[in-house]
Each structure stands twice: as C-alpha cells, then as structure tokens.
Motif scaffolding. Structure first.
Motif, PDB file in Angstrom:
ATOM      1  N   SER A  10      -5.809 -13.281 -11.655  1.00 34.82           N
ATOM      2  CA  SER A  10      -4.865 -12.305 -12.194  1.00 34.82           C
ATOM      3  C   SER A  10      -3.476 -12.936 -12.291  1.00 34.82           C
ATOM      4  O   SER A  10      -3.057 -13.683 -11.423  1.00 34.82           O
ATOM      5  N   LYS A  11      -2.774 -12.598 -13.345  1.00 37.59           N
ATOM      6  CA  LYS A  11      -1.407 -13.107 -13.535  1.00 37.59           C
ATOM      7  C   LYS A  11      -0.359 -12.061 -13.151  1.00 37.59           C
ATOM      8  O   LYS A  11       0.807 -12.208 -13.456  1.00 37.59           O
ATOM      9  N   ASN A  12      -0.801 -10.965 -12.490  1.00 35.89           N
ATOM     10  CA  ASN A  12       0.103  -9.868 -12.186  1.00 35.89           C
ATOM     11  C   ASN A  12       0.128  -9.589 -10.669  1.00 35.89           C
ATOM     12  O   ASN A  12      -0.546  -8.683 -10.190  1.00 35.89           O
ATOM     13  N   PRO A  13       0.914 -10.352  -9.910  1.00 36.06           N
ATOM     14  CA  PRO A  13       0.972 -10.107  -8.462  1.00 36.06           C
ATOM     15  C   PRO A  13       1.612  -8.763  -8.117  1.00 36.06           C
ATOM     16  O   PRO A  13       1.302  -8.178  -7.086  1.00 36.06           O
ATOM     17  N   PHE A  14       2.464  -8.262  -9.004  1.00 37.84           N
ATOM     18  CA  PHE A  14       3.096  -6.964  -8.759  1.00 37.84           C
ATOM     19  C   PHE A  14       2.033  -5.878  -8.632  1.00 37.84           C
ATOM     20  O   PHE A  14       2.096  -5.034  -7.725  1.00 37.84           O
ATOM     21  N   ALA A  15       1.056  -5.869  -9.517  1.00 38.65           N
ATOM     22  CA  ALA A  15      -0.012  -4.862  -9.472  1.00 38.65           C
ATOM     23  C   ALA A  15      -0.835  -5.010  -8.195  1.00 38.65           C
ATOM     24  O   ALA A  15      -1.227  -4.016  -7.583  1.00 38.65           O
ATOM     25  N   TYR A  16      -1.090  -6.243  -7.800  1.00 34.54           N
ATOM     26  CA  TYR A  16      -1.874  -6.510  -6.594  1.00 34.54           C
ATOM     27  C   TYR A  16      -1.182  -5.911  -5.364  1.00 34.54           C
ATOM     28  O   TYR A  16      -1.785  -5.176  -4.587  1.00 34.54           O
ATOM     29  N   PHE A  17       0.103  -6.196  -5.218  1.00 33.60           N
ATOM     30  CA  PHE A  17       0.829  -5.697  -4.054  1.00 33.60           C
ATOM     31  C   PHE A  17       1.094  -4.196  -4.145  1.00 33.60           C
ATOM     32  O   PHE A  17       1.152  -3.513  -3.130  1.00 33.60           O
ATOM     33  N   THR A  18       1.229  -3.674  -5.353  1.00 30.69           N
ATOM     34  CA  THR A  18       1.400  -2.233  -5.514  1.00 30.69           C
ATOM     35  C   THR A  18       0.159  -1.499  -5.013  1.00 30.69           C
ATOM     36  O   THR A  18       0.269  -0.478  -4.330  1.00 30.69           O
ATOM     37  N   GLN A  19      -1.013  -2.002  -5.340  1.00 33.27           N
ATOM     38  CA  GLN A  19      -2.259  -1.383  -4.880  1.00 33.27           C
ATOM     39  C   GLN A  19      -2.374  -1.466  -3.357  1.00 33.27           C
ATOM     40  O   GLN A  19      -2.803  -0.504  -2.718  1.00 33.27           O
ATOM     41  N   ILE A  20      -2.003  -2.587  -2.781  1.00 34.99           N
ATOM     42  CA  ILE A  20      -2.052  -2.730  -1.323  1.00 34.99           C
ATOM     43  C   ILE A  20      -1.155  -1.687  -0.663  1.00 34.99           C
ATOM     44  O   ILE A  20      -1.545  -1.005   0.285  1.00 34.99           O
ATOM     45  N   ILE A  21       0.056  -1.540  -1.180  1.00 39.73           N
ATOM     46  CA  ILE A  21       0.999  -0.581  -0.619  1.00 39.73           C
ATOM     47  C   ILE A  21       0.517   0.850  -0.823  1.00 39.73           C
ATOM     48  O   ILE A  21       0.601   1.693   0.072  1.00 39.73           O
ATOM     49  N   TYR A  22      -0.032   1.139  -1.994  1.00 34.70           N
ATOM     50  CA  TYR A  22      -0.537   2.476  -2.302  1.00 34.70           C
ATOM     51  C   TYR A  22      -1.607   2.887  -1.286  1.00 34.70           C
ATOM     52  O   TYR A  22      -1.555   3.977  -0.716  1.00 34.70           O
ATOM     53  N   TYR A  23      -2.566   2.011  -1.042  1.00 31.68           N
ATOM     54  CA  TYR A  23      -3.632   2.347  -0.112  1.00 31.68           C
ATOM     55  C   TYR A  23      -3.144   2.374   1.342  1.00 31.68           C
ATOM     56  O   TYR A  23      -3.666   3.144   2.159  1.00 31.68           O
ATOM     57  N   ALA A  24      -2.133   1.597   1.669  1.00 33.24           N
ATOM     58  CA  ALA A  24      -1.527   1.674   3.006  1.00 33.24           C
ATOM     59  C   ALA A  24      -0.885   3.048   3.206  1.00 33.24           C
ATOM     60  O   ALA A  24      -1.009   3.651   4.280  1.00 33.24           O
ATOM     61  N   PHE A  25      -0.222   3.554   2.164  1.00 31.80           N
ATOM     62  CA  PHE A  25       0.387   4.885   2.237  1.00 31.80           C
ATOM     63  C   PHE A  25      -0.688   5.955   2.412  1.00 31.80           C
ATOM     64  O   PHE A  25      -0.536   6.884   3.210  1.00 31.80           O
ATOM     65  N   LEU A  26      -1.782   5.851   1.675  1.00 29.65           N
ATOM     66  CA  LEU A  26      -2.858   6.835   1.797  1.00 29.65           C
ATOM     67  C   LEU A  26      -3.442   6.839   3.210  1.00 29.65           C
ATOM     68  O   LEU A  26      -3.714   7.902   3.775  1.00 29.65           O
ATOM     69  N   ARG A  27      -3.627   5.651   3.776  1.00 31.48           N
ATOM     70  CA  ARG A  27      -4.151   5.576   5.137  1.00 31.48           C
ATOM     71  C   ARG A  27      -3.177   6.196   6.135  1.00 31.48           C
ATOM     72  O   ARG A  27      -3.588   6.912   7.052  1.00 31.48           O
ATOM     73  N   ARG A  28      -1.875   5.960   5.965  1.00 33.54           N
ATOM     74  CA  ARG A  28      -0.870   6.529   6.871  1.00 33.54           C
ATOM     75  C   ARG A  28      -0.848   8.053   6.755  1.00 33.54           C
ATOM     76  O   ARG A  28      -0.786   8.763   7.761  1.00 33.54           O
ATOM     77  N   ILE A  29      -0.917   8.574   5.549  1.00 36.66           N
ATOM     78  CA  ILE A  29      -0.920  10.026   5.351  1.00 36.66           C
ATOM     79  C   ILE A  29      -2.152  10.638   6.008  1.00 36.66           C
ATOM     80  O   ILE A  29      -2.070  11.684   6.661  1.00 36.66           O
TER      81      ILE A  29
END
Length: 110
Positions: free
Chosen positions: A21-40
């Motif tokens: 993938s040439k889009n690291p922003f999307a990769y890290f956005t998904q990681i953060i998104y799922y971290a937020f879901l787990r925290r909630i």
C-alpha cells in the motif's frame, strides 16, 4: 483514548508494508479507529459493572463525624432514575464458524 491509538500505532508500525500500500495515513487511521472502538467497549463494560454495583448496594443510615448525634439517611433518591433501562454492556455471543471448502464437500459426501 488518544494514548490507546498512539500506542497501537507504535506497536504495529513495523507491520506496514509500503509495497502493498502507498497510503500509510489510511493504515494508521484504521489502527486508531479500532483502538477507539476497543476503548469505548471497555468503558461501556466498566460503566455496566459500576451500575450493577450501585443497583445492588444497600444504603443505610450513617453519621458524618464523631460526636455528631444526628443520623443522616439517604431518602427520596430513586436510584432507578440514574440507572439505564437495560444493560449497557451485553457480551457478544459467538456464532459457530461457517464451514468452508473441503468441510462442505466432506459433509455432502457423508
């Protein structure tokens, strides 16, 4: 919550594949998104546990300081008004795994 996202990004930065993938922003956005879901989800569970403890707690009279002869009671407070109508946290039920490939073929054969 933000620190959970940062922690997960640092934990999984080595797994990013620039050839895939040439889009690291999307990769890290998904990681953060799922971290937020787990925290909630964790906070919902903790809130549920806290509400159940409050619901089961027996309130009795108490005195505030030594020598104080007045007895104070918790009256007129409807605890049900503060608790949610239904359970906030409901554990997910695990569904049986779907059969794939050879499992389906072997099932038909028998």
């Amino acid at each position: 919550m933000i620190s959970d996202g940062i922690e997960n990004c640092l934990q999984y930065v080595k797994n990013f594949n620039p050839e895939k993938s040439k889009n690291p922003f999307a990769y890290f956005t998904q990681i953060i998104y799922y971290a937020f879901l787990r925290r909630i989800a964790k906070e919902k569970k903790q809130s549920h546990v806290k509400n159940k403890m409050i619901e089961r707690e027996a309130y009795s009279s108490f005195t505030t300081m030594e020598g104080d002869t007045n007895v104070y009671r918790v009256e007129g407070i409807d605890l049900a008004a503060f608790l949610p109508e239904e359970d906030v946290y409901k554990p997910k039920k695990k569904e049986p795994a779907k059969k794939k490939g050879l499992e389906i073929f072997m099932e038909k054969d028998t």
